[in-house]
Enzyme design. Structure first.
Site, mmCIF file in Angstrom:
data_model
loop_
_atom_site.group_PDB
_atom_site.id
_atom_site.type_symbol
_atom_site.label_atom_id
_atom_site.label_comp_id
_atom_site.label_asym_id
_atom_site.label_seq_id
_atom_site.Cartn_x
_atom_site.Cartn_y
_atom_site.Cartn_z
ATOM 1 N N PHE A 1 -9.630 0.947 -1.371
ATOM 2 C CA PHE A 1 -8.813 1.013 -0.157
ATOM 3 C C PHE A 1 -9.164 -0.124 0.791
ATOM 4 O O PHE A 1 -10.241 -0.722 0.708
ATOM 5 C CB PHE A 1 -9.001 2.357 0.552
ATOM 6 C CG PHE A 1 -10.418 2.621 1.001
ATOM 7 C CD1 PHE A 1 -10.886 2.144 2.222
ATOM 8 C CD2 PHE A 1 -11.292 3.338 0.199
ATOM 9 C CE1 PHE A 1 -12.190 2.379 2.631
ATOM 10 C CE2 PHE A 1 -12.601 3.578 0.603
ATOM 11 C CZ PHE A 1 -13.044 3.093 1.827
ATOM 12 N N ILE B 1 1.444 -6.169 -3.440
ATOM 13 C CA ILE B 1 0.625 -7.187 -2.780
ATOM 14 C C ILE B 1 0.014 -6.649 -1.489
ATOM 15 O O ILE B 1 0.636 -5.827 -0.791
ATOM 16 C CB ILE B 1 1.454 -8.462 -2.485
ATOM 17 C CG1 ILE B 1 0.537 -9.657 -2.195
ATOM 18 C CG2 ILE B 1 2.466 -8.241 -1.363
ATOM 19 C CD1 ILE B 1 1.231 -10.999 -2.284
ATOM 20 N N THR B 2 -1.188 -7.070 -1.183
ATOM 21 C CA THR B 2 -1.812 -6.718 0.082
ATOM 22 C C THR B 2 -2.688 -7.864 0.554
ATOM 23 O O THR B 2 -2.897 -8.849 -0.155
ATOM 24 C CB THR B 2 -2.613 -5.406 -0.023
ATOM 25 O OG1 THR B 2 -2.878 -4.918 1.298
ATOM 26 C CG2 THR B 2 -3.924 -5.600 -0.762
ATOM 27 N N CYS C 1 2.511 -4.322 0.391
ATOM 28 C CA CYS C 1 2.677 -3.255 -0.602
ATOM 29 C C CYS C 1 4.122 -3.147 -1.080
ATOM 30 O O CYS C 1 4.539 -2.095 -1.563
ATOM 31 C CB CYS C 1 2.181 -1.917 -0.050
ATOM 32 S SG CYS C 1 0.449 -1.954 0.450
ATOM 33 N N GLY D 1 -3.477 -0.940 -9.549
ATOM 34 C CA GLY D 1 -2.094 -0.560 -9.336
ATOM 35 C C GLY D 1 -1.615 -1.075 -7.987
ATOM 36 O O GLY D 1 -2.389 -1.576 -7.178
ATOM 37 N N GLY D 2 -0.323 -0.947 -7.734
ATOM 38 C CA GLY D 2 0.215 -1.323 -6.439
ATOM 39 C C GLY D 2 0.754 -2.740 -6.414
ATOM 40 O O GLY D 2 0.744 -3.476 -7.406
ATOM 41 N N ALA E 1 -4.364 0.787 3.200
ATOM 42 C CA ALA E 1 -3.678 0.657 1.910
ATOM 43 C C ALA E 1 -4.611 1.079 0.783
ATOM 44 O O ALA E 1 -5.835 0.931 0.893
ATOM 45 C CB ALA E 1 -3.226 -0.788 1.702
#
Length: 238
Positions: A181, A98-99, A198, A95-96, A167
């Site tokens: 994380f 971009i990081t 994010c 899920g989520g 994150a």
């Protein structure tokens, strides 16, 4: 549900490892656990096998990852820019949005069967955040959460200059988790300038090094973080 619980968790530190290699590794462990749970459902309780749990820590070379709900527009550089930054890019199944992952960042991948702990994804995410919050407290840094946003934040109350230090992005199936994380310890924060982290455009990103003014001992931070995760989940690490 398997009435036998296994709170033993194998801790694995992969060191610096290619993102795709780590993704394949956690996917293999994740699928093994899911398949075991499916097989268990066809057996009497007494014949069901205990499911395994893993807590993987690692660092990655420079890489950007885009979650299922993210927008490719949030990657602000093209292929040539990625090459110039010596970075790679993957669309993945967490899920989520971009990081960024890179050296100096503790990336944690808990591969847990939550049936062994509690079946509550919201609680699972909050416990991961809490472990980081407690770790930061040991370094004299007050951190917390911002309503409506995942992850761990500094200046989360007054929000005059809120900045994210950790994150989160997870996947789960049949209560088995993967992904996890990314905690910025000695992270090169310039790499975040190439994305909308994010998907959040109006808040900054920080690191333990940035806040304390000096590089930190990664092994020491990892040890503190690992212990807080174990305490919160009542794990028996081995």
């Amino acid at each position: 549900m398997n009435v036998q619980l296994n709170k033993r968790v194998k801790y694995i530190n992969l060191g610096e490892v290619d993102y795709k290699q780590a993704w394949d590794y956690q996917t293999e462990l994740f699928e093994q656990t899911v398949q075991l749970k499916i097989a268990n459902r066809k057996k009497p309780t007494a014949e069901q096998a205990l499911t395994n749990n893993y807590l993987i820590f690692c660092e990655h070379p420079h890489v950007y990852t885009l979650g299922k709900s993210g927008s490719e527009d949030h990657l602000l550089i093209n292929d040539d820019g990625l090459k110039a930054k010596n970075a790679t890019y993957y669309k993945i199944n967490r899920g989520g949005d971009i990081t960024y992952h890179g050296p100096g960042q503790i990336v944690g991948y808990p591969i847990l069967d939550l049936d062994n702990f509690f079946t509550d994804i919201h609680k699972y995410l909050r416990f991961l955040e809490e472990a980081v919050i407690l770790t930061l407290k040991e370094y004299g840094i007050e951190a917390g959460r911002i309503d409506g946003l995942t992850g761990v934040w500094l200046d989360h109350i007054a929000q005059k200059n809120p900045r994210k230090i950790c994150a989160l992005g997870v996947k789960s199936s049949r209560w088995v988790t993967m992904h996890g994380f990314a905690f910025n310890v000695n992270t090169q924060l310039d790499y975040f300038k190439n994305i909308v982290p994010c998907g959040i455009e109006d808040k900054a990103v920080t690191s333990l090094q940035q806040e304390l003014g000096a590089a930190q001992n990664m092994e020491e931070v990892s040890q503190k973080l690992k212990n807080h995760i174990a305490d919160l989940f009542e794990m028996e690490l081995y």
